[in-house]
Design an enzyme around this catalytic site. Structure first.
Site, mmCIF file in Angstrom:
data_model
loop_
_atom_site.group_PDB
_atom_site.id
_atom_site.type_symbol
_atom_site.label_atom_id
_atom_site.label_comp_id
_atom_site.label_asym_id
_atom_site.label_seq_id
_atom_site.Cartn_x
_atom_site.Cartn_y
_atom_site.Cartn_z
ATOM 1 N N LYS A 121 19.882 32.980 72.968
ATOM 2 C CA LYS A 121 18.918 33.988 72.757
ATOM 3 C C LYS A 121 18.433 34.833 74.032
ATOM 4 O O LYS A 121 18.309 34.031 74.927
ATOM 5 C CB LYS A 121 17.767 33.321 72.196
ATOM 6 C CG LYS A 121 16.390 33.812 71.726
ATOM 7 C CD LYS A 121 15.241 32.935 71.425
ATOM 8 C CE LYS A 121 15.398 32.258 70.140
ATOM 9 N NZ LYS A 121 14.408 31.377 69.663
ATOM 10 N N LYS A 159 21.972 32.366 63.024
ATOM 11 C CA LYS A 159 20.712 32.427 62.873
ATOM 12 C C LYS A 159 20.162 33.961 62.654
ATOM 13 O O LYS A 159 20.237 34.836 63.298
ATOM 14 C CB LYS A 159 19.638 32.001 63.964
ATOM 15 C CG LYS A 159 20.101 30.365 63.937
ATOM 16 C CD LYS A 159 19.496 29.747 65.465
ATOM 17 C CE LYS A 159 17.827 29.945 65.600
ATOM 18 N NZ LYS A 159 17.323 29.372 66.720
#
Length: 241
Positions: free
Chosen positions: A28, A86
């Site tokens: 991320k 995700k």
């Protein structure tokens, strides 16, 4: 057993996370939003470095709820060989269409839907996600400056979310600026994983770098599977107070 997920920005932080014993390495870019995406090159380099020592997940970015846009990005990330992708599901009338567009990808990549505690999450979406073959669902926070998960999602709502998701065959995760005192409050609900970023960065905040010391502190609070049933040096009653 609840696993520990650590969000990292690339190889250097992945090395710290692995050395600290995290269960899932999550890629991320915290400077690019709640689900800021790193480059596919960074994902590939990190997967190569980890070499199967832990599952790897990656986020898609804070994308508009447009089926073709989301599907294109998920396809791009899935092609790196990552274990989990995700996808943020922001409030929109296109939620069902976006989930349906991703169903063909679910056959080869484990898809995790991310709902947001601070954006009035609709847990009635869970059957729809299961229908479209998602692997799991998790709750996070979209605006990090506005508080942690438990500031927006009352503890009494969490068991219903987790039990419903598990009954549909979905794995379940909880995240959202989690800190050490949140862990003993959330472990009794038995999520499949708890996700961390800011708590792993010490005093530098979520956009800083993770530290080995902070990773070790959180790892100590999330019992490892190999230690399950063994004695713990942590007094969870003090942490939960």
């Amino acid at each position: 057993m609840t696993r520990m997920l650590a969000s990292v920005t690339g190889v250097d932080e992945a090395e710290i996370a692995l050395s600290g014993g995290v269960d899932i390495v999550d890629l991320k870019d915290p400077k690019a939003g709640a689900l800021g995406a790193v480059s596919t090159q960074t994902i590939r380099r990190t997967i190569s470095f980890i070499a199967g020592r832990a599952p790897v997940s990656a986020v898609c970015g804070d994308l508009p709820m447009e089926p073709e846009t989301i599907r294109g990005k998920v396809e791009e990330i899935a092609a790196t060989g990552v274990d989990y992708v995700k996808i943020g599901f922001f409030p929109s009338e296109n939620v069902s269409a976006c989930a349906a567009a991703l169903e063909p990808l679910a056959a080869r990549t484990k898809l995790i839907a991310v709902l947001f505690a601070d954006l009035a999450p609709d847990f009635e979406l869970l059957p729809m996600l299961a229908k479209h073959r998602f692997h799991g669902a998790m709750v996070d926070t979209a605006i990090k400056a506005n508080g942690r998960l438990l500031d927006h999602l009352p503890p009494e709502r969490i068991p219903g979310f987790i039990d419903r998701a598990k009954s549909l065959g979905l794995i379940v995760g909880l995240s959202g600026s989690l800190e050490a005192p949140d862990i003993p409050r959330l472990l009794p609900f038995a999520p499949d994983f708890l996700g961390f970023r800011g708590a792993l960065c010490g005093n530098s905040g979520r956009v800083g770098s993770i530290s080995a010391e902070a990773v070790a502190q959180i790892r100590e609070l999330v019992p490892e599977e190999s230690r399950a049933g063994g004695p713990s040096s942590v007094d969870y009653r003090l942490l939960a107070a």
